[in-house]
Scaffold this motif. Structure first.
Motif, PDB file in Angstrom:
ATOM      1  N   VAL A 104      13.280   2.794 -15.359  1.00  0.00           N
ATOM      2  CA  VAL A 104      12.839   1.405 -15.199  1.00  0.00           C
ATOM      3  C   VAL A 104      11.527   1.208 -15.948  1.00  0.00           C
ATOM      4  O   VAL A 104      10.893   2.161 -16.393  1.00  0.00           O
ATOM      5  N   THR A 105      11.122  -0.046 -16.087  1.00  0.00           N
ATOM      6  CA  THR A 105       9.800  -0.346 -16.636  1.00  0.00           C
ATOM      7  C   THR A 105       8.745   0.009 -15.600  1.00  0.00           C
ATOM      8  O   THR A 105       8.853  -0.377 -14.439  1.00  0.00           O
ATOM      9  N   VAL A 106       7.721   0.763 -16.012  1.00  0.00           N
ATOM     10  CA  VAL A 106       6.631   1.138 -15.121  1.00  0.00           C
ATOM     11  C   VAL A 106       5.338   0.530 -15.656  1.00  0.00           C
ATOM     12  O   VAL A 106       4.994   0.711 -16.829  1.00  0.00           O
ATOM     13  N   VAL A 107       4.636  -0.198 -14.798  1.00  0.00           N
ATOM     14  CA  VAL A 107       3.364  -0.820 -15.155  1.00  0.00           C
ATOM     15  C   VAL A 107       2.287  -0.241 -14.240  1.00  0.00           C
ATOM     16  O   VAL A 107       2.435  -0.274 -13.012  1.00  0.00           O
ATOM     17  N   PRO A 135       0.840  -1.205   0.000  1.00  0.00           N
ATOM     18  CA  PRO A 135       0.000   0.000   0.000  1.00  0.00           C
ATOM     19  C   PRO A 135       0.873   1.253   0.000  1.00  0.00           C
ATOM     20  O   PRO A 135       1.954   1.253   0.595  1.00  0.00           O
ATOM     21  N   PHE A 136       0.414   2.300  -0.672  1.00  0.00           N
ATOM     22  CA  PHE A 136       1.272   3.469  -0.869  1.00  0.00           C
ATOM     23  C   PHE A 136       1.548   4.201   0.442  1.00  0.00           C
ATOM     24  O   PHE A 136       0.659   4.398   1.274  1.00  0.00           O
ATOM     25  N   THR A 137       2.793   4.587   0.601  1.00  0.00           N
ATOM     26  CA  THR A 137       3.216   5.445   1.695  1.00  0.00           C
ATOM     27  C   THR A 137       4.435   6.213   1.219  1.00  0.00           C
ATOM     28  O   THR A 137       5.092   5.796   0.251  1.00  0.00           O
ATOM     29  N   ASP A 138       4.741   7.330   1.837  1.00  0.00           N
ATOM     30  CA  ASP A 138       5.959   8.054   1.472  1.00  0.00           C
ATOM     31  C   ASP A 138       7.180   7.167   1.712  1.00  0.00           C
ATOM     32  O   ASP A 138       7.226   6.412   2.691  1.00  0.00           O
ATOM     33  N   PHE A 139       8.164   7.265   0.844  1.00  0.00           N
ATOM     34  CA  PHE A 139       9.347   6.426   0.960  1.00  0.00           C
ATOM     35  C   PHE A 139      10.553   7.191   0.421  1.00  0.00           C
ATOM     36  O   PHE A 139      10.414   8.223  -0.240  1.00  0.00           O
ATOM     37  N   ASP A 140      11.724   6.679   0.717  1.00  0.00           N
ATOM     38  CA  ASP A 140      12.964   7.258   0.215  1.00  0.00           C
ATOM     39  C   ASP A 140      13.039   7.010  -1.289  1.00  0.00           C
ATOM     40  O   ASP A 140      13.078   5.867  -1.746  1.00  0.00           O
ATOM     41  N   LEU A 141      13.056   8.096  -2.077  1.00  0.00           N
ATOM     42  CA  LEU A 141      13.046   7.954  -3.528  1.00  0.00           C
ATOM     43  C   LEU A 141      14.284   7.210  -4.037  1.00  0.00           C
ATOM     44  O   LEU A 141      14.280   6.701  -5.165  1.00  0.00           O
ATOM     45  N   GLY A 142      15.330   7.136  -3.214  1.00  0.00           N
ATOM     46  CA  GLY A 142      16.496   6.354  -3.596  1.00  0.00           C
ATOM     47  C   GLY A 142      16.181   4.879  -3.779  1.00  0.00           C
ATOM     48  O   GLY A 142      16.937   4.155  -4.445  1.00  0.00           O
ATOM     49  N   PHE A 143      15.071   4.421  -3.193  1.00  0.00           N
ATOM     50  CA  PHE A 143      14.615   3.039  -3.369  1.00  0.00           C
ATOM     51  C   PHE A 143      14.509   2.708  -4.856  1.00  0.00           C
ATOM     52  O   PHE A 143      14.841   1.603  -5.305  1.00  0.00           O
ATOM     53  N   LEU A 144      14.046   3.671  -5.651  1.00  0.00           N
ATOM     54  CA  LEU A 144      13.790   3.436  -7.065  1.00  0.00           C
ATOM     55  C   LEU A 144      15.066   3.203  -7.865  1.00  0.00           C
ATOM     56  O   LEU A 144      15.010   2.727  -9.005  1.00  0.00           O
ATOM     57  N   ASP A 145      16.215   3.504  -7.263  1.00  0.00           N
ATOM     58  CA  ASP A 145      17.495   3.261  -7.935  1.00  0.00           C
ATOM     59  C   ASP A 145      17.877   1.789  -7.922  1.00  0.00           C
ATOM     60  O   ASP A 145      18.836   1.397  -8.608  1.00  0.00           O
ATOM     61  N   HIS A 146      17.148   0.982  -7.156  1.00  0.00           N
ATOM     62  CA  HIS A 146      17.537  -0.411  -6.954  1.00  0.00           C
ATOM     63  C   HIS A 146      16.502  -1.393  -7.492  1.00  0.00           C
ATOM     64  O   HIS A 146      16.487  -2.556  -7.087  1.00  0.00           O
ATOM     65  N   ILE A 147      15.636  -0.935  -8.408  1.00  0.00           N
ATOM     66  CA  ILE A 147      14.605  -1.812  -8.951  1.00  0.00           C
ATOM     67  C   ILE A 147      14.673  -1.825 -10.475  1.00  0.00           C
ATOM     68  O   ILE A 147      15.306  -0.974 -11.099  1.00  0.00           O
ATOM     69  N   ASP A 148      14.007  -2.816 -11.068  1.00  0.00           N
ATOM     70  CA  ASP A 148      13.952  -2.947 -12.523  1.00  0.00           C
ATOM     71  C   ASP A 148      12.536  -2.727 -13.066  1.00  0.00           C
ATOM     72  O   ASP A 148      12.378  -2.282 -14.200  1.00  0.00           O
ATOM     73  N   VAL A 149      11.534  -3.082 -12.268  1.00  0.00           N
ATOM     74  CA  VAL A 149      10.139  -2.940 -12.681  1.00  0.00           C
ATOM     75  C   VAL A 149       9.350  -2.361 -11.516  1.00  0.00           C
ATOM     76  O   VAL A 149       9.450  -2.857 -10.381  1.00  0.00           O
TER      77      VAL A 149
END
Length: 301
Positions: free
Chosen positions: A210-213, A161-175
């Motif tokens: 990254v790929t966004v779905v 479920p959505f919550t505020d998070f460290d945007l740096g998280f997105l540097d470590h994902i592919d999808v």
């Protein structure tokens, strides 16, 4: 191998004619107990899609623990990465109305004890896919994503479920997989002006690389990858219960990508699975087997 790092719950599902407003009491019609939790739901969906799956998570020392793992065990999910904690098993309180819409409150319990050490102990390797959600501590999920990347695995993050998070998280994902609410939330965190859905998905994919779905309910799903927009229709159905439909989509999507399907095919299969999941009650019991999904895909349009 798909390794799911996430929540394991027991769902207490109440059925009522309408969803309550603050301060209102609504007389319901039925109560069900069902295995749930976004992590466990997605693990089961990926397994029923035909993938080899390992679950990494935590349950409590109570009677709910065994119930929460029942369908995962029956489906052949590897549970060696599941730890028992001295807290209650995660619990979801769910109310479903006669239209199939729902309201959910999550009591994390043992899920709050999950750390990346559990993933390190369970193991993840090059060629694996790590599947993450946000029902367990975000710091643990970020550390798990970093570990997976270091080992050469791909990472799928369902921002739910959505919550505020460290945007740096997105540097470590592919999808990245989001629904409409989650898409709006992450765009707001990035201070993006209002865009239509196609523009928003394309902008986000380019921004984070990254790929966004994006899942859009009855309007299907939309994705952006490598500068291209991909869409998949939703099944034309009258939903009975939408609980677990999103998790079904994510689990089937991850299984399709891990299997080597192209994005459009993986999304189409995931969309059919999610639609079929809306035709039965409960999060995990409603997740369809791959044969049912394949048959629906092969049926005349």
């Amino acid at each position: 191998m798909i390794v799911v790092f996430g929540s394991i719950n027991i769902d207490l599902i109440g059925h009522a004619p309408t969803l309550m407003r603050p301060g209102e009491t609504v007389l319901g019609t039925a109560l069900e107990l069902s295995p749930g939790g976004k992590g466990a739901n997605q693990a089961l969906a990926a397994s029923r899609a035909g993938a080899e799956v390992r679950m990494v998570g935590c349950v409590g020392s109570d009677d709910f623990a065994a119930q929460a793992l029942t369908l995962l065990r029956e489906s052949g999910v590897d549970l060696s990465g599941v730890r028992r904690m001295d807290r209650h098993t995660g619990t979801a309180l769910i109310i479903v109305d006669k239209e199939g819409e729902n309201m959910i409150t999550i009591l994390p319990g043992a899920n709050s004890r999950l750390t990346a050490a559990a993933l390190e102990q369970a193991g993840i390797a090059a060629g694996d896919w790590l599947l993450l959600q946000l029902e367990t501590p975000i710091e643990a999920s970020i550390a798990a994503a970093k570990l997976a990347r270091e080992q050469g695995a791909k990472v799928v993050l369902n921002l739910a479920p959505f919550t505020d998070f460290d945007l740096g998280f997105l540097d470590h994902i592919d999808v990245l997989v989001v629904n409409e609410t989650e898409l709006t939330g992450v765009l707001a965190m990035l201070d993006v002006p209002e865009l239509d859905e196609d523009e928003a998905v394309a902008w986000l994919a380019e921004r984070i690389g990254v790929t966004v779905v994006a899942t859009l309910g009855s309007r299907g799903a939309l994705a952006a990858a490598n500068g291209q927009i991909v869409s998949a229709p939703a099944l034309k159905i009258t939903p009975l219960d939408t609980v677990g439909a999103g998790d079904t989509f994510v689990g089937y999507l991850a299984a399709g990508l891990a299997e080597g399907l192209d994005l459009a095919s993986a999304m189409e299969r995931a969309g059919v699975a999610a639609g079929l999941a809306c035709l039965a009650h409960g999060a995990q019991p409603s997740i369809p087997e791959i044969d049912a999904v394949t048959a629906r895909l092969a049926a005349p349009k």
